[in-house]
Design a protein around this motif. Structure first.
Motif, PDB file in Angstrom:
ATOM      1  N   ALA A   1       0.792  -1.210   0.201  1.00 39.75           N
ATOM      2  CA  ALA A   1      -0.041   0.184   0.115  1.00 39.75           C
ATOM      3  C   ALA A   1       0.856   1.343   0.103  1.00 39.75           C
ATOM      4  CB  ALA A   1      -0.828  -0.090   1.245  1.00 39.75           C
ATOM      5  N   GLU A   2       2.050   1.415   0.593  1.00 36.47           N
ATOM      6  CA  GLU A   2       2.972   2.471   0.972  1.00 36.47           C
ATOM      7  C   GLU A   2       3.620   2.643  -0.735  1.00 36.47           C
ATOM      8  OE1 GLU A   2       4.103   2.215   5.406  1.00 36.47           O
ATOM      9  OE2 GLU A   2       5.230   1.209   4.008  1.00 36.47           O
ATOM     10  N   ARG A   3       3.847   1.583  -1.226  1.00 36.79           N
ATOM     11  CA  ARG A   3       4.454   1.740  -2.571  1.00 36.79           C
ATOM     12  C   ARG A   3       3.261   2.040  -3.573  1.00 36.79           C
ATOM     13  NH1 ARG A   3       6.322  -3.567  -1.079  1.00 36.79           N
ATOM     14  NH2 ARG A   3       5.428  -4.607  -2.918  1.00 36.79           N
ATOM     15  N   GLU A   4       2.317   1.591  -3.344  1.00 36.28           N
ATOM     16  CA  GLU A   4       1.014   2.030  -4.475  1.00 36.28           C
ATOM     17  C   GLU A   4       0.874   3.606  -4.246  1.00 36.28           C
ATOM     18  OE1 GLU A   4      -1.462  -1.989  -4.597  1.00 36.28           O
ATOM     19  OE2 GLU A   4      -2.306  -0.309  -3.478  1.00 36.28           O
ATOM     20  N   ARG A   5       0.949   4.199  -2.945  1.00 34.81           N
ATOM     21  CA  ARG A   5       0.888   5.556  -2.711  1.00 34.81           C
ATOM     22  C   ARG A   5       1.978   6.494  -3.197  1.00 34.81           C
ATOM     23  NH1 ARG A   5       0.786   5.133   2.258  1.00 34.81           N
ATOM     24  NH2 ARG A   5      -1.323   4.319   2.346  1.00 34.81           N
ATOM     25  N   ALA A   6       3.302   5.888  -3.104  1.00 29.34           N
ATOM     26  CA  ALA A   6       4.456   6.524  -3.859  1.00 29.34           C
ATOM     27  C   ALA A   6       4.307   6.632  -5.157  1.00 29.34           C
ATOM     28  CB  ALA A   6       5.598   5.905  -3.173  1.00 29.34           C
ATOM     29  N   LYS A   7       3.897   5.616  -5.752  1.00 27.67           N
ATOM     30  CA  LYS A   7       3.813   5.607  -7.126  1.00 27.67           C
ATOM     31  C   LYS A   7       2.755   6.505  -7.677  1.00 27.67           C
ATOM     32  CE  LYS A   7       5.797   3.428  -9.781  1.00 27.67           C
ATOM     33  NZ  LYS A   7       6.959   3.935 -10.485  1.00 27.67           N
ATOM     34  N   ALA A   8       1.736   6.719  -6.982  1.00 26.83           N
ATOM     35  CA  ALA A   8       0.559   7.571  -7.253  1.00 26.83           C
ATOM     36  C   ALA A   8       1.089   9.051  -7.187  1.00 26.83           C
ATOM     37  CB  ALA A   8      -0.496   7.411  -6.552  1.00 26.83           C
ATOM     38  N   ALA A   9       1.854   9.454  -6.332  1.00 26.86           N
ATOM     39  CA  ALA A   9       2.492  10.723  -6.114  1.00 26.86           C
ATOM     40  C   ALA A   9       3.453  10.845  -7.540  1.00 26.86           C
ATOM     41  CB  ALA A   9       3.161  11.016  -5.084  1.00 26.86           C
ATOM     42  N   GLU A  10       4.031   9.996  -7.902  1.00 27.02           N
ATOM     43  CA  GLU A  10       5.161  10.123  -8.856  1.00 27.02           C
ATOM     44  C   GLU A  10       4.370  10.341 -10.187  1.00 27.02           C
ATOM     45  OE1 GLU A  10       8.721   7.243 -11.158  1.00 27.02           O
ATOM     46  OE2 GLU A  10       7.680   6.926  -9.272  1.00 27.02           O
ATOM     47  N   LEU A  11       3.480   9.385 -10.629  1.00 27.83           N
ATOM     48  CA  LEU A  11       2.795   9.565 -11.747  1.00 27.83           C
ATOM     49  C   LEU A  11       1.990  10.804 -11.862  1.00 27.83           C
ATOM     50  CD1 LEU A  11       1.049   5.922 -12.024  1.00 27.83           C
ATOM     51  CD2 LEU A  11       3.560   6.795 -13.255  1.00 27.83           C
ATOM     52  N   THR A  12       1.418  11.286 -10.943  1.00 29.94           N
ATOM     53  CA  THR A  12       0.574  12.643 -10.966  1.00 29.94           C
ATOM     54  C   THR A  12       1.804  13.716 -11.408  1.00 29.94           C
ATOM     55  OG1 THR A  12      -0.954  11.939  -9.265  1.00 29.94           O
ATOM     56  CG2 THR A  12      -0.532  14.347  -9.702  1.00 29.94           C
ATOM     57  N   ALA A  13       3.007  13.722 -10.656  1.00 28.32           N
ATOM     58  CA  ALA A  13       4.127  14.554 -10.791  1.00 28.32           C
ATOM     59  C   ALA A  13       4.667  14.488 -12.503  1.00 28.32           C
ATOM     60  CB  ALA A  13       5.194  14.336 -10.195  1.00 28.32           C
ATOM     61  N   LEU A  14       4.554  13.297 -13.050  1.00 28.01           N
ATOM     62  CA  LEU A  14       4.957  13.007 -14.405  1.00 28.01           C
ATOM     63  C   LEU A  14       3.930  13.629 -15.400  1.00 28.01           C
ATOM     64  CD1 LEU A  14       6.749   9.550 -14.052  1.00 28.01           C
ATOM     65  CD2 LEU A  14       7.734  11.686 -14.236  1.00 28.01           C
ATOM     66  N   GLY A  15       2.762  13.880 -15.204  1.00 27.63           N
ATOM     67  CA  GLY A  15       1.676  14.277 -16.096  1.00 27.63           C
ATOM     68  C   GLY A  15       0.937  13.118 -16.406  1.00 27.63           C
ATOM     69  N   PHE A  16       0.802  12.156 -15.774  1.00 25.60           N
ATOM     70  CA  PHE A  16      -0.497  11.231 -16.068  1.00 25.60           C
ATOM     71  C   PHE A  16      -1.699  11.754 -15.727  1.00 25.60           C
ATOM     72  CE2 PHE A  16       3.053   8.535 -16.874  1.00 25.60           C
ATOM     73  CZ  PHE A  16       2.624   7.223 -17.499  1.00 25.60           C
ATOM     74  N   GLY A  17      -1.748  12.816 -15.382  1.00 24.39           N
ATOM     75  CA  GLY A  17      -3.119  13.464 -14.919  1.00 24.39           C
ATOM     76  C   GLY A  17      -3.109  13.061 -13.161  1.00 24.39           C
ATOM     77  N   ARG A  18      -4.199  13.260 -12.578  1.00 21.17           N
ATOM     78  CA  ARG A  18      -4.496  13.148 -11.118  1.00 21.17           C
ATOM     79  C   ARG A  18      -4.636  11.715 -10.939  1.00 21.17           C
ATOM     80  NH1 ARG A  18      -8.710  16.257  -7.355  1.00 21.17           N
ATOM     81  NH2 ARG A  18      -7.993  15.706  -5.406  1.00 21.17           N
ATOM     82  N   VAL A  19      -3.463  10.863 -10.492  1.00 19.12           N
ATOM     83  CA  VAL A  19      -3.448   9.544 -10.162  1.00 19.12           C
ATOM     84  C   VAL A  19      -3.640   9.163  -8.731  1.00 19.12           C
ATOM     85  CG1 VAL A  19      -2.352   7.318 -10.529  1.00 19.12           C
ATOM     86  CG2 VAL A  19      -2.189   9.329 -12.429  1.00 19.12           C
TER      87      VAL A  19
END
Length: 711
Positions: free
Chosen positions: A122-140
């Motif tokens: 769950a912590e790794r999924e939360r970190a990946k969501a923040a990373e993808l939002t910063a990369l321009g995948f939209g609000r993930v």
């Protein structure tokens, strides 16, 4: 040690916990192909590996779910942008699961925020969501990451594709669902009635909508209504489609050629009125009724009974007696129509078995194994069924509203009308537009006299070449029913149906084909099954392929293909001439046969395909007898590695094909003993090497118990 994974696959080793036969077991020892299992109560057993893995409930407890095989055929239909985005998601999902974008054992440096040893999933999924939002995948969100990870685990790469870009056109488009439902209901209500036009459906649909919704639903324009009907109407229901161009029944069953492999295996019986007028005993004139029995294997007319009208059960029982005993030759008949003077039938051998044949007509004598009848009261009466029971004949009723179930006897009626009736006085033609003005005045024969003429003509018929009868060694020459009957006296064995699994099917080569009213055409072969009924002439829901359907095929065994139906599963569709084959064959063998056989002038595709199937059967028989050429043996050897176990009877929806008819070839007495001896030897060798045959599940081709309802 249970649940250990190597390269993404679970393994079964000593100490592993498995679920088998509805019970939890522990593996305590391995011995060659066997596993020594012990359950919680202390009971133990040794199970073969194939039997263990084939169990429907088998699972390695504690292991992660097996990764789905990528559905590359579907993935290639997605737009380029959607595929690129899915590949980008693939690296992120892998990094969340194992810490490395390339997957386990891919190498590289693991980033600290995705280290499985330090952070929970769950912590790794939360970190990946923040990373993808910063990369321009939209609000993930972390929920989105979890959803994509689970989709990848269940469907592989196809689960990461944005399916909004692959969604096919719906049947009703953007029309009001209430209008679409009303159109479907009106089309269903018109089944079985005379067809009109699409324009004639509009007031019916409008009246239905007005009665149901009281003016709250507006009818679409005429052009939109026409397009809507064209989109959602089944070809058999569409007013603009001729019924004769849609060879399907009301429930979607398609036409499948009836195949019998030995004389008497299946005999079709039916009754119709002849296209000729006869004078009855009361002085009236009318069309007599003819009841005939046709042997499917040899196309021989085993018996024919004429009656003025209203065929009774006793007439049908008489038909059985006509089939089971030799038919006497008339004194005025020429010698060529007598059994003893026939150069085709095995007269000398059969005369030693039945002296009655010495004065019989030159036509086959067969005691049927199974008779196929319609659901008329005559053929379901106690008199007829009792007569069949006394003779040891099985009675099988054809499915209701399925004229193709008795297609051979129906076509034989047409031959009788065109080859016999039209040359008689009082011929009426096939319909009123073809009838002469004085047909009733020309009628001069009684029913008894017509019976005499018909009996003599039937003997001539058995000497006439039939385009549907081919000898395996002479596929280009049409045989007569007598010749085919002589060739099918001996029968041969069969090869078990090969099996496979879902993962293997997903990795097979992919083609995209249309489903026509005849089935699926692939490399000059036709594949068809009742399961295709609802989809005939319909486009698939896969966008980007022009309405074609995803087909998987095995290049080393082309006896069947697999199609992905709307439920997402790959479904097996057999070749319509599969019963001609005794072992798998590939496209190289098929191309070789097309090269040496060629196509006769005036021969259509269906006849050419049937001729190729017979040539294939002859090739395999020559190879088993050791008479194949070096090139033919080389081609057949390339397919010997695809042999698989037979399907389990209790779970497989099909049965192995019945024996195929044999024949006597030049340079040998008979191949039946060779086939049977080789099959027995192979079975004994398998039992000696592997022990008792284990039950396995898989794919087959035939289910005799449901045949009457699924022809």
């Amino acid at each position: 040690m249970s649940g250990v994974r190597r390269r993404g696959r679970p393994v079964v080793e000593v100490g592993a916990q498995v679920h088998f036969g509805g019970v939890r077991w522990q593996v305590v020892a391995l011995s060659r192909q066997g596993f020594h299992l012990v359950d919680e109560g202390g009971a133990d057993q040794v199970v073969l590996a194939g039997h263990l893995f084939a169990d429907p409930g088998f699972a390695v407890l504690g292991a992660e779910p097996v990764q789905a095989v990528p559905q590359w055929g579907l993935f290639e239909t997605a737009p380029v942008a959607a595929r690129e985005k899915a590949m980008a998601w693939l690296r992120h999902v892998r990094e969340v699961e194992c810490g490395l974008p390339g997957g386990p054992d891919s190498g590289g440096v693991m980033r600290a925020e995705y280290d499985p040893q330090r952070w929970t999933l769950a912590e790794r999924e939360r970190a990946k969501a923040a990373e993808l939002t910063a990369l321009g995948f939209g609000r993930v969100s972390d929920r989105t990451v979890q959803k994509m990870r689970l989709a990848y685990r269940k469907q592989g790469l196809w689960g990461l594709v944005d399916h909004r870009s692959t969604r096919g056109r719906s049947g009703g488009g953007r029309q009001d669902e209430r209008v679409v439902a009303a159109v479907r209901e009106v089309l269903r209500g018109q089944r079985g009635r005379s067809k009109g036009t699409v324009k004639g459906l509009m007031p019916l649909v409008a009246r239905l909508l007005d009665n149901r919704y009281k003016g709250a639903v507006t009818m679409p324009s005429r052009a939109t209504f026409y397009r809507l009907v064209h989109e959602i109407a089944h070809p058999a229901d569409h007013p603009a489609t001729r019924v004769r161009t849609v060879p399907v029944t009301d429930d979607g069953r398609g036409f499948t050629p009836t195949v019998a492999l030995r004389p008497g295996e299946q005999v079709q019986i039916d009754t119709t009125r002849l296209d000729v007028l006869a004078r009855f005993d009361d002085g009236s004139v009318g069309r007599p009724e003819l009841t005939i029995a046709v042997d499917v294997a040899s196309r021989a007319i085993l018996a024919g009974v004429l009656c003025p009208a209203g065929t009774q059960a006793v007439d049908a029982a008489l038909l059985l007696a006509e089939m089971a005993v030799p038919h006497p030759a008339r004194p005025a008949w020429p010698d060529v129509l007598r059994f003893t003077h026939s150069t085709v039938l095995p007269a000398e051998r059969l005369l030693s078995l039945d002296e009655r044949l010495r004065g019989a007509a030159a036509r086959p004598v067969v005691v049927p194994e199974t008779v196929v009848v319609d659901r008329g009261k005559v053929f379901l009466s106690k008199a007829f069924t009792g007569a069949c029971e006394a003779l040891g004949i099985g009675v099988q009723a054809a499915p209701p509203f399925a004229p193709t179930a008795k297609g051979i006897v129906e076509r034989t009626f047409g031959s009788i009308n065109t080859l016999f009736c039209q040359h008689l006085p009082g011929y009426t033609g096939s319909d009123v537009t073809r009838r002469g003005k004085d047909a009733a005045r020309e009628a001069c024969y009684s029913v008894a006299e017509l019976q005499e003429l018909l009996d003599e003509w039937v003997v001539h018929y058995h000497h006439r070449p039939h385009q549907g009868l081919r000898h395996p060694m002479l596929p280009k020459i049409a045989l007569s029913p007598n010749q085919m009957w002589a060739a099918l006296v001996a029968v041969a064995g069969y090869v078990p149906v090969p099996l496979t699994g879902n993962d293997y099917l997903e990795l097979l080569p992919v083609r995209w084909q249309a489903i026509t009213e005849h089935g699926i055409r692939l490399h000059h072969r036709t594949y068809d099954h009742d399961l295709l009924g609802p989809h005939r002439g319909q486009p698939s829901t896969v966008a980007g392929r022009g309405g074609k359907w995803e087909i998987h095929y095995n290049p080393h065994d082309v006896r069947q293909i697999w199609i992905r139906l709307p439920d997402g599963q790959l479904t097996e569709i057999p070749w319509i001439h599969r019963d001609h084959t005794h072992q798998p064959f590939n496209d190289r063998i098929w191309h070789y046969l097309r090269t040496i056989t060629g196509q006769r002038a005036g021969q259509d595709a269906e006849q050419a395909e049937a001729a190729l199937a017979e040539a294939l059967d002859a090739l395999m028989r020559r190879a088993r007898a050791g008479q194949a050429t070096a090139q033919e043996q080389h081609l057949l050897n390339r397919t010997t590695t695809v042999r698989t176990p037979p399907p389990r009877r209790s779970e497989s929806p099909y049965q192995a094909p019945p024996p195929h008819p044999g024949a006597t070839y030049a340079g040998e007495d008979s191949l039946d003993g060779l086939d049977q001896g080789q099959e027995t030897q192979d079975l004994a060798q398998d039992e000696t090497m592997d022990g008792p045959a284990a039950s396995v599940s898989g794919y087959g081709l035939y289910d005799a118990e449901e045949e009457a309802l699924k022809w």
